[in-house]
Design an enzyme around this catalytic site. Structure first.
Site, PDB file in Angstrom:
ATOM      1  N   ASN A 181      26.284 -16.441  54.300  1.00 43.58           N
ATOM      2  CA  ASN A 181      25.092 -16.128  53.571  1.00 43.58           C
ATOM      3  C   ASN A 181      24.790 -17.102  52.650  1.00 43.58           C
ATOM      4  OD1 ASN A 181      22.979 -14.716  52.034  1.00 43.58           O
ATOM      5  ND2 ASN A 181      24.715 -13.440  50.941  1.00 43.58           N
ATOM      6  N   TRP A 182      23.742 -17.953  53.073  1.00 42.72           N
ATOM      7  CA  TRP A 182      23.405 -18.918  51.936  1.00 42.72           C
ATOM      8  C   TRP A 182      22.684 -18.608  51.002  1.00 42.72           C
ATOM      9  CZ3 TRP A 182      21.080 -22.915  56.299  1.00 42.72           C
ATOM     10  CH2 TRP A 182      22.036 -23.382  57.143  1.00 42.72           C
ATOM     11  N   LYS A 183      22.216 -17.206  50.700  1.00 41.66           N
ATOM     12  CA  LYS A 183      21.465 -17.204  49.549  1.00 41.66           C
ATOM     13  C   LYS A 183      20.461 -18.095  49.268  1.00 41.66           C
ATOM     14  CE  LYS A 183      25.741 -15.372  47.813  1.00 41.66           C
ATOM     15  NZ  LYS A 183      26.637 -14.724  46.718  1.00 41.66           N
ATOM     16  N   GLY A 199      31.708 -15.122  44.473  1.00 42.99           N
ATOM     17  CA  GLY A 199      31.419 -15.963  43.770  1.00 42.99           C
ATOM     18  C   GLY A 199      32.322 -16.344  42.534  1.00 42.99           C
ATOM     19  N   GLY A 254      29.657 -16.581  51.261  1.00 41.08           N
ATOM     20  CA  GLY A 254      28.808 -17.058  50.580  1.00 41.08           C
ATOM     21  C   GLY A 254      28.912 -18.529  50.277  1.00 41.08           C
ATOM     22  N   GLY A 255      29.612 -19.017  49.105  1.00 42.35           N
ATOM     23  CA  GLY A 255      29.687 -20.190  48.600  1.00 42.35           C
ATOM     24  C   GLY A 255      30.314 -21.078  49.981  1.00 42.35           C
ATOM     25  N   GLU A 278      23.705  -8.553  44.993  1.00 40.24           N
ATOM     26  CA  GLU A 278      22.787  -9.092  44.423  1.00 40.24           C
ATOM     27  C   GLU A 278      21.316  -8.536  44.365  1.00 40.24           C
ATOM     28  OE1 GLU A 278      23.703 -12.982  45.750  1.00 40.24           O
ATOM     29  OE2 GLU A 278      25.468 -12.954  44.837  1.00 40.24           O
ATOM     30  N   GLU A 299      32.238  -5.902  50.044  1.00 40.04           N
ATOM     31  CA  GLU A 299      32.034  -6.932  49.180  1.00 40.04           C
ATOM     32  C   GLU A 299      32.384  -6.412  47.677  1.00 40.04           C
ATOM     33  OE1 GLU A 299      30.058 -10.608  50.985  1.00 40.04           O
ATOM     34  OE2 GLU A 299      28.517  -9.112  49.937  1.00 40.04           O
ATOM     35  N   HIS A 320      22.888  -6.074  49.639  1.00 45.28           N
ATOM     36  CA  HIS A 320      23.915  -7.051  49.129  1.00 45.28           C
ATOM     37  C   HIS A 320      23.794  -6.732  47.591  1.00 45.28           C
ATOM     38  CE1 HIS A 320      25.456 -10.720  47.304  1.00 45.28           C
ATOM     39  NE2 HIS A 320      25.966 -10.984  48.511  1.00 45.28           N
ATOM     40  N   SER A 371      34.634 -14.268  47.781  1.00 44.84           N
ATOM     41  CA  SER A 371      35.362 -15.569  47.564  1.00 44.84           C
ATOM     42  C   SER A 371      36.312 -15.769  48.820  1.00 44.84           C
ATOM     43  CB  SER A 371      36.213 -15.406  46.261  1.00 44.84           C
ATOM     44  OG  SER A 371      35.215 -15.297  45.304  1.00 44.84           O
TER      45      SER A 371
HETATM   46  C1  PEP Z   1      28.315 -13.035  49.039  1.00 46.55           C
HETATM   47  O1  PEP Z   1      27.634 -13.152  48.301  1.00 46.55           O
HETATM   48  O2  PEP Z   1      28.155 -12.375  50.186  1.00 46.55           O
HETATM   49  C2  PEP Z   1      29.608 -13.572  49.204  1.00 46.55           C
HETATM   50  C3  PEP Z   1      30.683 -12.967  49.934  1.00 46.55           C
HETATM   51  O3  PEP Z   1      29.686 -14.761  48.397  1.00 46.55           O
HETATM   52  P1  PEP Z   1      31.113 -15.542  47.924  1.00 46.55           P
HETATM   53  O4  PEP Z   1      31.687 -16.107  49.415  1.00 46.55           O
HETATM   54  O5  PEP Z   1      30.703 -16.948  47.364  1.00 46.55           O
HETATM   55  O6  PEP Z   1      32.152 -14.775  47.036  1.00 46.55           O
END
Ligand code: PEP
Length: 252
Positions: free
Chosen positions: A10-12, A170, A230-231, A95, A164, A93, A209
């Site tokens: 997920n590049w956001k 994050g 994500g990251g 966010e 999640e 999500h 994470s």
């Molecule tokens: C996400 O936002 O879906 C996510 C899992 O982010 P991260 O891996 O950066 O925690």
């Protein structure tokens, strides 16, 4: 649980055209990992270009509107995602739930719209830290599933759930392996209650994470069918390390 391990980036709100080089590198490497299903959800501005840049990996949206078209400035419908080459969309999500006030009912409507447009859905659920500290994590997540899972005919076949924990996204923090196992078992139970036998086949991803150094341990947990990343999905190098961990666990 059916299917290959599913590793989704997920590049956001990250990435301009230069990022297509990462997508190409991910796609080239995916050929080395035929026992892992790999996909990315770029920002909508890159969806079509990413679709054209890759052959093996899936491409999806990060959100969609519940309506097919209309006076919704700035929004994108599921039909538009499909038209731009998406195979799936993420819905719910944290966010979106937190920053855009999306309710379970909104997430359900978006998920149903996505399915109707021919997309698969990765529906996100997860508790806040306060909810976990209060011992309410399973109740909160069960309630989110009850309120936001699509119930149209055949919905379960095109659905994945991403667990999640909000406090793990994050932050570099992850739940204990026991807590991940307990939550995924509870989600499975709830999916079977909602969908019957089809609920036993829905993939349940873990997200929050996930990195190269914890992926193998998290992906080995019973009922963890993949990861939403994500990251660590923003470079091919870090993302492919997670894909490689999934491949090693699914070697025979
Ligand atoms: C996400 O936002 O879906 C996510 C899992 O982010 P991260 O891996 O950066 O925690």
């Amino acid at each position: 649980m059916a299917g290959l391990p599913y590793i989704v980036g997920n590049w956001k709100m990250n990435g301009t055209r230069a990022m297509l080089n990462e997508a190409r590198a991910m796609d080239r490497a995916a050929g080395r990992f035929p026992k892992v299903q790999v996909a990315v959800a770029p920002p909508a501005t890159l969806l079509w270009r990413t679709r054209e840049a890759v052959e093996l990996i899936g491409v999806g949206g990060q959100d969609c509107h519940a309506k097919d078209s209309g006076a919704y400035t700035g929004d994108i419908s599921a039909t538009m995602l499909k038209d731009a080459g998406a195979d799936f969309t993420i819905t719910g999500h944290s966010e979106r739930r937190t920053l855009h006030g999306e309710t379970d009912a909104d997430v359900k409507a978006k998920s149903e719209s996505a399915l109707a447009a021919g997309l698969s859905v990765i529906l996100c659920v997860g508790e806040t830290e306060a909810e976990r500290d209060a011992g309410r994590a399973v109740d909160v997540v069960s309630g989110q599933l009850e309120g936001s899972c699509p119930t149209a005919d055949g919905a379960a076949e095109k659905l994945s759930i991403a667990y999640e924990p909000v406090w793990a996204i994050g932050t570099g923090r992850v739940p204990s392996i026991d807590d991940v196992a307990a939550m995924h078992a509870a989600i499975r139970e709830r999916l079977v209650a909602i969908y019957g036998a089809a609920g036993a086949e829905v993939r349940i991803l873990y997200g929050g994470s996930v990195k190269a150094d914890n992926a193998a341990e998290l992906l080995a947990v019973p009922e963890v069918g993949g990861a939403l990343v994500g990251g660590a999905s923003l470079t091919a190098e870090s993302f492919l390390a997670i894909v490689g961990a999934a491949a090693s666990l699914n070697a025979d």
